[in-house]
Motif scaffolding. Sequence first.
Motif, PDB file in Angstrom:
ATOM      1  N   GLY A 202     -44.449  83.064  44.319  1.00 10.59           N
ATOM      2  CA  GLY A 202     -44.710  83.965  45.443  1.00 10.59           C
ATOM      3  C   GLY A 202     -45.873  83.456  46.263  1.00 10.59           C
ATOM      4  O   GLY A 202     -46.545  82.491  45.867  1.00 10.59           O
ATOM      5  N   HIS A 203     -46.134  84.093  47.405  1.00 11.49           N
ATOM      6  CA  HIS A 203     -47.284  83.660  48.206  1.00 11.49           C
ATOM      7  C   HIS A 203     -48.518  84.470  47.833  1.00 11.49           C
ATOM      8  O   HIS A 203     -49.643  84.106  48.162  1.00 11.49           O
ATOM      9  CB  HIS A 203     -46.971  83.728  49.710  1.00 11.49           C
ATOM     10  CG  HIS A 203     -47.407  84.992  50.387  1.00 11.49           C
ATOM     11  ND1 HIS A 203     -46.722  86.184  50.273  1.00 11.49           N
ATOM     12  CD2 HIS A 203     -48.489  85.237  51.159  1.00 11.49           C
ATOM     13  CE1 HIS A 203     -47.367  87.107  50.960  1.00 11.49           C
ATOM     14  NE2 HIS A 203     -48.435  86.572  51.508  1.00 11.49           N
ATOM     15  N   ASP A 204     -48.300  85.585  47.110  1.00 14.66           N
ATOM     16  CA  ASP A 204     -49.412  86.417  46.655  1.00 14.66           C
ATOM     17  C   ASP A 204     -48.944  87.220  45.443  1.00 14.66           C
ATOM     18  O   ASP A 204     -47.812  87.036  44.980  1.00 14.66           O
ATOM     19  CB  ASP A 204     -49.887  87.352  47.783  1.00 14.66           C
ATOM     20  CG  ASP A 204     -48.862  88.439  48.111  1.00 14.66           C
ATOM     21  OD1 ASP A 204     -47.743  88.409  47.553  1.00 14.66           O
ATOM     22  OD2 ASP A 204     -49.188  89.318  48.925  1.00 14.66           O
ATOM     23  N   VAL A 205     -49.792  88.108  44.939  1.00 16.47           N
ATOM     24  CA  VAL A 205     -49.380  89.011  43.869  1.00 16.47           C
ATOM     25  C   VAL A 205     -49.719  90.428  44.323  1.00 16.47           C
ATOM     26  O   VAL A 205     -50.845  90.696  44.743  1.00 16.47           O
ATOM     27  CB  VAL A 205     -50.082  88.694  42.520  1.00 16.47           C
ATOM     28  CG1 VAL A 205     -49.295  89.301  41.376  1.00 16.47           C
ATOM     29  CG2 VAL A 205     -50.241  87.196  42.300  1.00 16.47           C
ATOM     30  N   ASP A 206     -48.716  91.306  44.264  1.00 19.19           N
ATOM     31  CA  ASP A 206     -48.874  92.675  44.755  1.00 19.19           C
ATOM     32  C   ASP A 206     -48.898  93.658  43.585  1.00 19.19           C
ATOM     33  O   ASP A 206     -48.086  93.544  42.661  1.00 19.19           O
ATOM     34  CB  ASP A 206     -47.690  93.035  45.672  1.00 19.19           C
ATOM     35  CG  ASP A 206     -47.457  91.994  46.749  1.00 19.19           C
ATOM     36  OD1 ASP A 206     -48.172  92.028  47.754  1.00 19.19           O
ATOM     37  OD2 ASP A 206     -46.564  91.127  46.576  1.00 19.19           O
ATOM     38  N   PHE A 207     -49.805  94.652  43.672  1.00 22.88           N
ATOM     39  CA  PHE A 207     -49.888  95.661  42.613  1.00 22.88           C
ATOM     40  C   PHE A 207     -49.971  97.065  43.196  1.00 22.88           C
ATOM     41  O   PHE A 207     -50.642  97.286  44.206  1.00 22.88           O
ATOM     42  CB  PHE A 207     -51.153  95.449  41.757  1.00 22.88           C
ATOM     43  CG  PHE A 207     -51.151  94.158  41.007  1.00 22.88           C
ATOM     44  CD1 PHE A 207     -50.521  94.049  39.771  1.00 22.88           C
ATOM     45  CD2 PHE A 207     -51.770  93.040  41.543  1.00 22.88           C
ATOM     46  CE1 PHE A 207     -50.508  92.839  39.090  1.00 22.88           C
ATOM     47  CE2 PHE A 207     -51.763  91.833  40.868  1.00 22.88           C
ATOM     48  CZ  PHE A 207     -51.133  91.733  39.635  1.00 22.88           C
ATOM     49  N   VAL A 308     -54.228  88.527  46.574  1.00 24.10           N
ATOM     50  CA  VAL A 308     -53.824  89.693  45.787  1.00 24.10           C
ATOM     51  C   VAL A 308     -53.858  90.944  46.676  1.00 24.10           C
ATOM     52  O   VAL A 308     -54.814  91.136  47.430  1.00 24.10           O
ATOM     53  CB  VAL A 308     -54.781  89.887  44.575  1.00 24.10           C
ATOM     54  CG1 VAL A 308     -54.419  91.137  43.800  1.00 24.10           C
ATOM     55  CG2 VAL A 308     -54.740  88.672  43.655  1.00 24.10           C
ATOM     56  N   ASP A 309     -52.819  91.757  46.606  1.00 25.55           N
ATOM     57  CA  ASP A 309     -52.806  93.051  47.293  1.00 25.55           C
ATOM     58  C   ASP A 309     -52.849  94.156  46.245  1.00 25.55           C
ATOM     59  O   ASP A 309     -52.014  94.181  45.331  1.00 25.55           O
ATOM     60  CB  ASP A 309     -51.518  93.220  48.126  1.00 25.55           C
ATOM     61  CG  ASP A 309     -51.512  92.340  49.370  1.00 25.55           C
ATOM     62  OD1 ASP A 309     -52.610  91.949  49.826  1.00 25.55           O
ATOM     63  OD2 ASP A 309     -50.413  92.050  49.881  1.00 25.55           O
ATOM     64  N   LEU A 310     -53.830  95.060  46.371  1.00 28.20           N
ATOM     65  CA  LEU A 310     -53.933  96.194  45.455  1.00 28.20           C
ATOM     66  C   LEU A 310     -53.734  97.471  46.274  1.00 28.20           C
ATOM     67  O   LEU A 310     -54.472  97.717  47.232  1.00 28.20           O
ATOM     68  CB  LEU A 310     -55.329  96.229  44.808  1.00 28.20           C
ATOM     69  CG  LEU A 310     -55.762  94.981  44.038  1.00 28.20           C
ATOM     70  CD1 LEU A 310     -57.220  95.108  43.607  1.00 28.20           C
ATOM     71  CD2 LEU A 310     -54.867  94.778  42.817  1.00 28.20           C
ATOM     72  N   GLY A 324     -41.151 100.786  48.695  1.00 32.97           N
ATOM     73  CA  GLY A 324     -41.601 100.123  49.923  1.00 32.97           C
ATOM     74  C   GLY A 324     -42.282  98.786  49.694  1.00 32.97           C
ATOM     75  O   GLY A 324     -42.227  97.902  50.543  1.00 32.97           O
ATOM     76  N   TRP A 325     -42.931  98.652  48.536  1.00 36.25           N
ATOM     77  CA  TRP A 325     -43.681  97.414  48.286  1.00 36.25           C
ATOM     78  C   TRP A 325     -42.918  96.414  47.415  1.00 36.25           C
ATOM     79  O   TRP A 325     -43.410  95.333  47.135  1.00 36.25           O
ATOM     80  CB  TRP A 325     -45.043  97.726  47.647  1.00 36.25           C
ATOM     81  CG  TRP A 325     -46.067  98.104  48.662  1.00 36.25           C
ATOM     82  CD1 TRP A 325     -46.250  99.333  49.231  1.00 36.25           C
ATOM     83  CD2 TRP A 325     -47.032  97.235  49.278  1.00 36.25           C
ATOM     84  NE1 TRP A 325     -47.272  99.280  50.151  1.00 36.25           N
ATOM     85  CE2 TRP A 325     -47.768  98.011  50.197  1.00 36.25           C
ATOM     86  CE3 TRP A 325     -47.351  95.879  49.137  1.00 36.25           C
ATOM     87  CZ2 TRP A 325     -48.799  97.475  50.976  1.00 36.25           C
ATOM     88  CZ3 TRP A 325     -48.373  95.340  49.915  1.00 36.25           C
ATOM     89  CH2 TRP A 325     -49.080  96.146  50.815  1.00 36.25           C
ATOM     90  N   THR A 326     -41.703  96.779  46.997  1.00 39.74           N
ATOM     91  CA  THR A 326     -40.924  95.821  46.205  1.00 39.74           C
ATOM     92  C   THR A 326     -40.255  94.796  47.107  1.00 39.74           C
ATOM     93  O   THR A 326     -40.066  93.649  46.731  1.00 39.74           O
ATOM     94  CB  THR A 326     -39.891  96.567  45.327  1.00 39.74           C
ATOM     95  OG1 THR A 326     -40.603  97.418  44.437  1.00 39.74           O
ATOM     96  CG2 THR A 326     -39.037  95.603  44.519  1.00 39.74           C
TER      97      THR A 326
END
Length: 364
Positions: A202-207, A308-310, A324-326
């Motif tokens: 991925g280009h980032d990791v979302d949580f 990283v997006d939190l 929405g964030w998947t």
Amino acid sequence: LSAATEVRCSQMPTYACHRRTPLNHHNQTITNALEILARSAFFQESDVRYLGFTRAASTLKALPYKLQSVNQAKDLPWCGGHCMIVIQEILEHGMCREVEVIKNNEHYQTMELLTGIYGVGVRTAQRWFKEGIRNLSDLKTMECKLTAEQVSGLRHCKDLQQQVTLEEAERVGQLVKDTLQRFVPDVHITMTGGFRRGKEVGHDVDFLITHPNENALSGLLEDAVGWLETQGLLLYHHLKKRKPALRSASSSMDSHETCYAIVALPSSSSPWNTDIEVKKCNSEDAERIAHPESPNSLNSRTWKAVRVDLVVTPQAEHAYALLGWTGSKHFERELRRYSLREKKLSLNSHGLYDLEKLSGSLEC
Ligand code: GTP
Ligand code: MN
Ligand code: MN
């Protein structure tokens, strides 16, 4: 082709959210070409063409067989004239001239490079291109004009351009969990974005972060940011506050409390892997992490910059935020289009709203 497959294709749903879109599919060469055309349109801010090519690529990803002739594509949704020419050329010659020209085009290449930097959108990249910026060295000469986000993006662009692997994402997940649990031991954390869809990079990791008791979430991101900073593990962050007024709005705007960050992910062989408490590491390593720009650290770096997006949500909104964030972005766009057009419901990552009831309540 079996008759059953033919029937299935002639009934291909027009909304992407009604079909399976596998990561590995049968028409990669064609969808890659269409996505390059889509990106080129995006760089020219041509939304209609961008959507057209994106939709055609999405349709072909759902096709359960490899296209053999352009005839097989003629009844597929969103595969109009321009796309058919591209498909035909690729089927006949293995490549599309228009796409090859775009790939070698200076504007396209520069836009790819510039929008690939964290914090740089199409508008900014367009402006820079017009000002004569062509490469990263050009950009470094005007560092004083960049936003803090862009400065960090530029500083860590080598790392950020490399894809994040699933193994790295899992280590980021452990770091996020260890950090948040210091403040709320039973906090609920879910990895979202591409990794939740089964992507391996991925280009980032979302949580997504939630808790049954909303009060427990108050100030949690600030606490987490503060702690990561003291450990020298935070290279950049931007905290976005929750905006309650926007929550039930019919727009797709997201107003969850969010932290957009770049973390210094310790490498798997570094001492932080098993215990992220820097105090237990030797002071030389701690110095390297705390001052990642120091020239001494360049040869023996023990970390990688990772975006990283939190996102913090109250539990009542968690399901919508998870949806929405998947992603993907196209799936989400199609889901919202379907809700609105076919069901007269407005979907965003806070809830699902009946527009008639909403306008009624707004009139009161
Ligand atoms: P990679 O990170 O490249 O692997 O892809 P991804 O699908 O994870 O993309 P990204 O991290 O950009 O976003 C994850 C999903 O969250 C996408 O479906 C986006 O539509 C969605 N998303 C990203 N930013 C926002 C935002 O600010 N608000 C909302 N509601 N959704 C967002
Ligand atoms: Mn992501
Ligand atoms: Mn993201």
